[in-house]
Enzyme design. Structure first.
Site, short mmCIF file in Angstrom:
data_model
loop_
_atom_site.label_atom_id
_atom_site.label_comp_id
_atom_site.label_asym_id
_atom_site.label_seq_id
_atom_site.Cartn_x
_atom_site.Cartn_y
_atom_site.Cartn_z
N ASP A 116 0.70 -1.17 -0.15
CA ASP A 116 0.26 0.36 -0.05
C ASP A 116 0.95 0.93 0.02
O ASP A 116 0.73 2.25 -1.11
CB ASP A 116 -0.92 -0.24 1.15
CG ASP A 116 -2.30 0.38 0.42
OD1 ASP A 116 -2.28 1.09 0.02
OD2 ASP A 116 -3.23 0.16 1.92
N GLU A 171 -4.71 8.23 -0.29
CA GLU A 171 -5.35 7.43 1.08
C GLU A 171 -4.30 7.78 2.40
O GLU A 171 -4.65 7.94 3.06
CB GLU A 171 -5.88 5.38 0.52
CG GLU A 171 -5.89 5.36 1.82
CD GLU A 171 -7.11 3.70 1.40
OE1 GLU A 171 -7.42 3.15 2.20
OE2 GLU A 171 -6.59 2.89 0.49
N ASP A 183 -6.05 5.63 -5.13
CA ASP A 183 -5.93 4.49 -4.09
C ASP A 183 -4.72 3.83 -4.75
O ASP A 183 -4.96 2.67 -5.77
CB ASP A 183 -7.02 3.94 -4.28
CG ASP A 183 -7.56 3.14 -3.04
OD1 ASP A 183 -6.26 2.54 -2.61
OD2 ASP A 183 -9.11 2.49 -2.99
N ILE A 242 -3.81 1.03 -3.21
CA ILE A 242 -4.13 -0.57 -3.30
C ILE A 242 -6.05 -0.33 -3.00
O ILE A 242 -6.05 -0.32 -1.42
CB ILE A 242 -3.81 -1.53 -2.31
CG1 ILE A 242 -2.37 -1.99 -2.66
CG2 ILE A 242 -4.27 -2.82 -2.29
CD1 ILE A 242 -1.21 -3.14 -1.90
N ASP A 243 -6.60 -0.63 -3.74
CA ASP A 243 -8.89 -0.70 -3.55
C ASP A 243 -8.22 -1.92 -3.11
O ASP A 243 -8.37 -2.87 -4.82
CB ASP A 243 -9.01 0.27 -4.33
CG ASP A 243 -10.31 0.49 -4.18
OD1 ASP A 243 -10.73 0.44 -3.08
OD2 ASP A 243 -10.99 0.35 -4.52
N THR A 249 -7.77 -4.20 -0.03
CA THR A 249 -6.37 -4.49 0.58
C THR A 249 -7.20 -5.42 1.38
O THR A 249 -5.96 -6.42 1.41
CB THR A 249 -6.36 -3.48 2.31
OG1 THR A 249 -5.86 -1.84 1.74
CG2 THR A 249 -5.19 -3.82 2.44
N HIS A 298 -18.60 -3.85 3.68
CA HIS A 298 -18.87 -2.50 2.88
C HIS A 298 -19.60 -2.32 2.14
O HIS A 298 -20.20 -1.29 1.78
CB HIS A 298 -17.45 -3.17 1.72
CG HIS A 298 -16.26 -2.88 2.25
ND1 HIS A 298 -15.32 -3.02 1.66
CD2 HIS A 298 -15.73 -2.71 4.00
CE1 HIS A 298 -14.56 -3.83 2.80
NE2 HIS A 298 -14.51 -2.93 3.96
N SER A 325 -12.49 -4.16 -4.52
CA SER A 325 -12.33 -3.10 -5.22
C SER A 325 -12.91 -2.36 -6.10
O SER A 325 -13.96 -2.87 -6.87
CB SER A 325 -10.56 -3.54 -5.24
OG SER A 325 -10.83 -4.23 -6.75
N LYS A 363 -14.58 -4.00 -10.13
CA LYS A 363 -15.54 -4.12 -10.40
C LYS A 363 -16.41 -3.53 -11.30
O LYS A 363 -16.58 -3.91 -12.39
CB LYS A 363 -16.85 -3.99 -9.12
CG LYS A 363 -16.98 -4.58 -8.05
CD LYS A 363 -17.48 -5.41 -7.16
CE LYS A 363 -17.05 -4.20 -5.97
NZ LYS A 363 -16.43 -3.92 -4.98
N ARG A 414 -23.96 -0.16 -4.60
CA ARG A 414 -22.97 0.34 -3.27
C ARG A 414 -23.52 0.35 -2.12
O ARG A 414 -24.15 2.39 -2.07
CB ARG A 414 -21.67 0.74 -3.14
CG ARG A 414 -20.76 0.76 -1.68
CD ARG A 414 -19.40 1.42 -2.25
NE ARG A 414 -18.44 1.83 -1.53
CZ ARG A 414 -17.86 1.66 -1.24
NH1 ARG A 414 -17.77 -0.31 -1.43
NH2 ARG A 414 -16.88 1.65 0.06
N ASP A 450 -11.74 6.36 -3.45
CA ASP A 450 -12.72 4.52 -3.96
C ASP A 450 -13.30 4.62 -5.35
O ASP A 450 -13.65 3.60 -5.47
CB ASP A 450 -13.22 4.89 -2.56
CG ASP A 450 -12.74 3.76 -1.41
OD1 ASP A 450 -11.70 3.62 -1.33
OD2 ASP A 450 -13.39 4.91 -1.03
#
Length: 399
Positions: free
Chosen positions: A95, A120, A183, A185-186, A188, A282, A306, A309, A323, A335
């Site tokens: 990250d 982030e 981001d 690493i979206d 994690t 989430h 992440s 999608k 979401r 995000d």
């Protein structure tokens, strides 16, 4: 294009208007407001018409290098590579390393331009004595990645260089000028499980997303619905990129020629496939289930970590992404910015009330309830189902 590059011609243009209209001369306050409004409108129009080819090339380069670093770490994930941030959410050296790399590359590519990065991570935890070993590991990963990908002309980064690069991501963004949004690493948790994650990088210009790059190292090159992870012929590693007005393209991270992709043209909800977050924490799986049931969707959900999608939707692997995070949660712009751009080339992304996402308000997306994504043909039915489902849920909570 920074604000300074257009200030003179814009001011001259508005000044000529000022000289032509007596009302503006007689009312300085009116002129001041008009001037600010006119300049902003012209800048937005300029942003909509200009090319971002150089920025896109730099973004692809940075995302590619970050993906290489992340792939290396994931293959040999060590317990020492995982620590907890102050908020107790998991974070890896990948990250931090990903953010340091992207920040370093982007600033190096545009040395004469003002650099603003909304990202982030920050280096606060890494500056503690007890995390010195983690910092050393990050520095080694960053330098190894640069050296092994043909950038031998760059002097190795010191620990302080790495910390400074990470901390350049502290920008607050906003409606004026250009801001990179990252981001590193979206997803994690997906990364730690060996599943889906993404390096998500976008560029804002005058508050509008104008390009997006998604590096998805574990996303199959074929549809996620037909992918067999046990079949060695099914390759993984996708790089998506989109620029305002130019459509969305996908290529393999290994460098295959890019091809243009399109969202699904499905019009029948029964055959629609919908995506939602892998983690129930989430997004509300129950609410998503209620919404698609009202639409008449027959297929089970595809749950994935992440912004991968968004990438899958952009090439037509499915039709819907829902979401709905817990009440009180504030979405961060990193995000969604890159994924939004990748899908928006042919699809529609709104909040639950049908409002377009606004990335110009700083580090957060202030929106209504949740985010819905689909194609233009299915959006009316999806919007209707969302409104009905939210009302039904509200009534059940009150009873």
């Amino acid at each position: 294009m920074g604000a300074s590059t257009v200030r003179a011609p814009l001011t001259r243009g508005v000044f000529s208007i000022y000289c032509s209209y007596p009302r503006l001369k007689s009312n300085p306050l009116y002129f001041s407001v008009s001037l600010a409004s006119s300049v902003q409108q012209v800048r937005r129009a300029a942003a909509a018409s200009m090319s971002y080819d150089k920025q896109l090339a730099a973004a692809k380069k940075a995302a590619f290098l970050a993906a290489r670093l992340c792939q290396k770490v994931q293959k040999a994930l060590l317990q020492s590579d995982i620590q907890s941030k102050s908020d107790k959410s998991p974070v890896t050296v990948a990250d931090y390393g990903s953010q340091a790399l992207v920040s370093f590359i982007l600033e190096k590519e545009f040395p004469s331009m003002p650099f603003s990065l909304v990202a982030e991570e920050d280096s606060e935890d890494l500056r503690r004595e007890e995390t010195r070993g983690t910092l050393v590991r990050i520095k080694e990963l960053v330098n190894d990645t640069l050296a092994s990908n043909g950038m031998n002309d760059i002097s190795p980064l010191s620990e302080e260089d790495v910390l400074d690069a990470i901390d350049r991501g502290k920008s607050e963004g906003g409606p004026h000028g250009q801001h990179w949004v990252l981001d590193p690493i979206d997803g994690t948790k997906g990364f730690m499980r060996g599943d889906q994650y993404a390096i998500a990088l976008a560029l804002l210009d005058e508050g509008k997303v104008v390009l997006g790059v998604l590096a998805c190292p574990n996303l199959p090159l074929t549809s996620v619905t037909s992918y067999d992870r046990h079949n060695s012929q099914d390759k993984v590693g996708c790089l998506y990129f989109a620029q305002l007005g130019a459509g969305t393209f996908m290529q393999s991270i290994d460098g295959s020629p890019p091809r243009k992709v399109h969202v699904s043209a499905t019009t029948n909800p029964e055959g629609a496939l919908f995506f939602e977050s892998f983690e129930a924490a989430h997004s509300s799986h129950d609410l998503s289930s209620l919404i698609v049931k009202k639409m008449g969707v027959k297929t089970p959900p595809v749950r994935m970590d992440s912004q991968a999608k968004y990438g899958a939707l952009s090439r037509g692997d499915g039709e819907i992404y829902l979401r709905f995070p817990r009440e009180g949660y504030r979405e961060k712009i990193w995000d969604h910015a890159a994924g939004y751009m990748v899908v928006a080339a042919g699809g529609i992304v709104t909040d639950a009330a049908g409002n377009p996402l606004n990335f110009s308000r700083g580090r957060y997306l202030d929106l209504d309830t949740g985010i819905i994504v689909t194609n233009q043909k299915l959006m009316p039915a999806l919007s209707k189902a969302v409104v009905e489902s939210l009302k039904e849920r509200a009534s059940s909570l009150q009873s």
